[in-house]
Each structure stands twice: as C-alpha cells, then as structure tokens.
Design an enzyme around this catalytic site. Structure first.
Site, PDB file in Angstrom:
ATOM      1  N   GLU A  53       0.633  -1.457  -0.380  1.00  0.00           N
ATOM      2  CA  GLU A  53      -0.253  -0.058   0.616  1.00  0.00           C
ATOM      3  C   GLU A  53       0.912   1.564  -0.055  1.00  0.00           C
ATOM      4  O   GLU A  53       1.716   1.465   0.878  1.00  0.00           O
ATOM      5  CB  GLU A  53      -0.811   0.526   0.998  1.00  0.00           C
ATOM      6  CG  GLU A  53      -1.879  -0.902   1.421  1.00  0.00           C
ATOM      7  CD  GLU A  53      -3.102  -1.181   2.634  1.00  0.00           C
ATOM      8  OE1 GLU A  53      -2.805  -0.359   3.576  1.00  0.00           O
ATOM      9  OE2 GLU A  53      -3.188  -2.136   2.901  1.00  0.00           O
ATOM     10  N   HIS A  80      -9.211  -2.745   4.483  1.00  0.00           N
ATOM     11  CA  HIS A  80      -9.569  -3.833   5.511  1.00  0.00           C
ATOM     12  C   HIS A  80     -10.382  -3.551   6.512  1.00  0.00           C
ATOM     13  O   HIS A  80     -10.824  -3.209   7.500  1.00  0.00           O
ATOM     14  CB  HIS A  80      -8.210  -4.151   6.168  1.00  0.00           C
ATOM     15  CG  HIS A  80      -8.056  -5.174   6.932  1.00  0.00           C
ATOM     16  ND1 HIS A  80      -7.376  -5.583   7.836  1.00  0.00           N
ATOM     17  CD2 HIS A  80      -9.229  -6.689   6.090  1.00  0.00           C
ATOM     18  CE1 HIS A  80      -6.946  -7.015   7.832  1.00  0.00           C
ATOM     19  NE2 HIS A  80      -7.974  -7.594   7.236  1.00  0.00           N
TER      20      HIS A  80
END
Length: 525
Positions: free
Chosen positions: A263, A278
């Site tokens: 990321e 998430h």
C-alpha cells in the site's frame, strides 16, 4: 493483588465494563499499542493484554511482560502475536474465532455488488457533476457462477447469501466433504474447474503453504474471460501484479479488494478496481461482539482459571493441568506428524487411548490432536474450535478407550484416513514427561520428537543408511537422533531423524532419488 488488564487498542467500552464487573482492574489506553517503547515500559504491570490488530506482541515485548498470563485478541487473526514466544513463556493466547464471520461475509457480498455495478466510480462521477449513465454498464449477478476458494466458516456464509441472490455457487476446498457441500447447496469442484467456470471468484481461505499465492499468474490466466475477482481475506493469496496485467488486457473485467500486499499499490489506479481499507470486520455489531467475547474469556481465566478459545492450550481446569500437560504435548506431536504428511481430503480420524491415559480428560487431548492435524492447511484453527471445524468439514472423529495391551502404561494412537489411504502413528510419555513416537503404520520405532526432523520410508535393503547419512553430511546437516524401524527383514523400513536446523528442499530431493526410497518429508514441531 487484583488481576490487572491493559487494553492497548481501540475496543468497545463494553469490554471495560465487563472487566470491571468481573472484578478485574482495567487500564484503557487505546493509543498505547502504536508506541512499542511506551508499551514495553508499561506491560510489566499487567496480568492480561487485550488487543486488536495494531498492537504487536513481539518476543522482546514478552520479555518485559513479567506478570503477563493471558493475551486476548479481539478477532480471528493472531498474525500480530509471536505465538511461539508467548507459549514458551507460558502465556495463554486467546482469540474470538467466530465473532466477525457474518460481517466479513457480508463485506465480500458488498464488494461483489460494487465491482459488478461500478458503484464507487459512478458515485464519484455523479458527485463531480457528471451524469454518465452509459459509461457504467454493469452486469447482473443473478444466474452467475460464484466460485469460492475456501468454504469454511466465512465462505459458507457467503455461499448462503449468494444462493439467496439466485447465484450458482461452486467451491474448491480440500476439507469440504460432499455431505457438507450438499447441505450448503454448493457444488464441490477442483480448482481448475472453478477457475474455468466462475464468473466471480471470491477468496475465503487462510494463508498456508498450500494456499499462498493460490491465485498466481498461472491460475489467474486460467480463469474465464470477463471474470471478476473478490478478495476480502488475505493479500498473500493473490498475485497483484498478474491481476493488474490481466485487468489491463481485459481478461479480468474487475476486481474488488479489501486487502493489499503493498500500500499504495498500482492496482489502485485501475478504473475497474474497487478497494476498501480492510473493512471486513468493521461493523458496530462485529466490534461489539468480539470486544464482549474477549473480555469475558480473559476475565474467566484470570478470576476462575477457565480457558476458552485458546490457540495454544486446550480448555482444562487448573486441577487437571498437571496430569494432562505431558499428554497434551504428545497429542500435539502426533497430530502435527500426521498433518504434515497429509495434503487434503481427510475423511476419518480414529484415536485410541490405551491404558491410564484413557482415564484423563480425553476431549482436551482430542481437541489438541485435531488442531495440530488440521493446522498445516488451516492456519487459524485452534484447540477450542478444532472439533467444530472438523465437523463442519465433514471429518468423522472416533474416540476409543481401552485397557493397556502393550508394554506401556499409556499409549495414544492416531489413525487418519485421507485420499483412500490410512496413516497411523502411536506414542507414549516416558517418566521424564517427554513424548515419544513408538509406532508408525504398525512399524515399531522409538523416536524422541525434536523441533526439526526428516521422515523417510524405503525398501529394507543394505546401503541406505550410509548413503542417506552421507547426503546430510555433505549438506552440513547435523544429526541429533536417528530412529529406525522395519516390518520384516527385506520388507519396508522407515527412519525418523532429528536434525539441527531447517532441511533445504534440494537435500530432500537428493534423498528422494536414493534407490528404494518411497517417501521423504521434512517435519517441524
């Protein structure tokens, strides 16, 4: 001195209330888990540590945790806990294996809708003042084939929801029995079949050596043109670079991801990719559930010595622990031994408790054995959830107790039926309290169990031992113990060898090439 618990991550205030109601002192410091140095300074004053995913429980932190008895993870994954270090220190590690299953499954369904109908991009476009109805042509999910890679606790809920949406569901899961698949209303298939048939592929399996990168470049290339990929599980299951290439070529029509390996990732820039940060377990209900559960479990242990949902110890009372402890170690070794030899499709497990061990709490021993048996393929299984997981997978478990018939006061035998073959391993505990393997597939052997071992079966012919030992010597692998057994002269024999350190694959391949060798496995305990 009253028991004290530190909450170092963001947990529902309801958890604090439960601790206090049970007579446990609690320090609620939800930002402390972000500062490893401050946490290390504070941890020595607490008997319990309640966390989510932010706090990292390392071996160095545990060295400072002089009072710590229990770590409670509000959630399923314990990736942020050094389990081996906690176990070595005698710290119980608990989780809440079923608290957020529904939420995680619902998020997978939401991601599927989002990518099928371009919802995030259409929303952004509309908010920007554009009305691009023709640009965001989606697809219906009704009548489409959803392929589930993994059909356990979360995957089965996704299947149920998808069937309610009039989708056809197929599933690849080596542990899914035909009976369980029938009950769920899904079709059990092999991975190649799933890849070529599914309009949507959704991942719901833990990361193990067998599942890591299961959607590799090669497997993604086998998928049906126009497929859409859903990953709300683990980033390590998916080759993101290969996915991006297939998105750009048009072979993959879209992807919806709740987890990313890196990321920020290049995938974020692709217009047909939906990403969320998430959020699989991020609902009020799920967070409340796991917070309540972990507070109750930790309080019960600290105040009443009751253990539940522990990942490194079975549910037993303080009175039972001294007698059970060495046999729990034996059960773990037997289960781990068998589990590392079996790849999939466990049909039946038979456990025989012979002699004095049959008078102990064998359910705890069975739970420990089944957890160790399943762990190589189901990383998140624990001694509490193992019997339930096995039942959901359709694995038949038989337990038998009988009087001693051998030369030992207690013998435990585990037989596992898988892929049309049965493997059996027996063990006992000597007076020193250490587990030993005394029989493998009815071949007698006397082997202590070490951290790293090599298991070899071969034809009983002269010369094998010398050639085998030479291979290890040439690879600078030191032998600790060397146990041998055979069924008869000139028949089948086996070797169970403890070695120092890991065994390279090239060494195993070299042993496999020796004349008469049938099977070679490196085992870790």
């Amino acid at each position: 001195m009253p028991a004290r618990v530190l909450i170092s991550d963001s947990l529902s205030p309801a958890a604090v209330a439960i601790f206090k109601a049970r007579g446990v002192e609690v320090a609620f410091e939800p930002e402390l888990g972000r500062d490893k140095h401050a946490l290390a300074e504070a941890i020595g004053d607490f008997d319990g540590l309640a966390i989510r995913s932010t706090t990292k429980v390392t071996s160095k932190l545990l060295e400072r945790a002089t009072r710590l008895k229990v770590i409670g993870r509000a959630g399923i994954s314990i990736d942020n806990i050094d389990l081996a270090a906690a176990t070595a220190k005698g710290v119980i590690v608990m989780n809440t294996p079923f608290g957020n299953s529904i939420t995680t499954a619902e998020h997978a369904i939401a991601l599927m809708f989002a990518v099928a109908r371009h919802i995030p991009a259409a929303d952004a476009s509309t908010r920007a003042g554009r009305w691009e109805q023709n640009k965001f042509l989606g697809v219906e999910i009704t009548g489409k084939v959803l392929g589930l890679i993994g059909c356990g606790n979360v995957g089965s809920i996704v299947a149920d929801r998808a069937i309610g949406l009039r989708m056809r569901v197929i599933a690849f899961d080596p542990f899914l029995s035909p009976e369980r698949a029938f009950d769920l209303g899904v079709e059990k298939v092999e991975l190649d079949d799933l890849l070529t048939r599914a309009d949507f592929v959704s991942l719901h399996t833990p990361v193990t050596p067998h599942t890591k990168n299961i959607l590799s470049a090669e497997n993604l290339a086998r998928t049906k043109p126009g497929v859409m990929i859903i990953n709300s599980c683990r980033a390590a299951l998916l080759d993101e670079n290969a996915l991006l290439a297939l998105l750009e070529s048009g072979h993959v029509a879209g992807a919806a991801l709740d987890v990313l390996e890196k990321e920020p990732a290049p995938l974020l820039g692709h217009p047909n990719v939906v990403c969320t940060p998430h959020l699989g377990a991020s609902t009020k209900e799920a967070q409340e559930n796991v917070a309540l559960q972990i507070a109750e479990q930790m309080s019960d242990y600290l105040m009443r010595d009751a253990i539940s949902n522990a990942v490194n110890f079975p549910s037993i009372t303080a009175e039972e622990a001294p007698k059970l402890k060495p046999f729990i170690a034996l059960a773990d070794r037997l289960g781990s031994f068998a589990g590392q030899l079996i790849d999939s499709n466990i049909k039946k497990v038979s456990i025989t408790y012979e002699g004095e061990v049959g008078e102990l709490k064998i359910k705890a021993l069975t739970a420990s054995m089944i957890a160790a048996l399943l762990r190589p393929l189901l990383a998140d299984v624990n001694v509490v959830s193992a019997p339930t997981v096995a039942k959901e997978l359709g694995v038949v478990i038989d337990e038998v107790t009988r009087a001693a018939e051998a030369d030992f006061e207690s013998v435990v035998t585990l037989c596992v039926e898988a892929a049309g073959r049965e493997r059996c391993v027996s063990g006992t505990v000597f007076n020193d309290g250490k587990p030993r393997i005394i029989s493998i597939n009815e071949i007698k052997v006397d082997a202590a169990v070490g951290p790293s071992m090599i298991y070899v079966t071969n034809e009983d012919k002269p010369g094998f031992i010398g050639r085998f030992a030479s291979i290890l010597g040439n690879a600078a692998i030191n032998i600790g113990t060397f146990a041998l057994g055979r069924d008869r002269e000139g028949g089948s024999s086996l070797a169970l060898v403890e070695v120092d350190g890991l065994v390279p694959d090239k060494v195993l391949a070299e042993v496999k090439q020796l004349p008469g060798v049938k099977e070679v496995k490196a085992l870790r305990f």
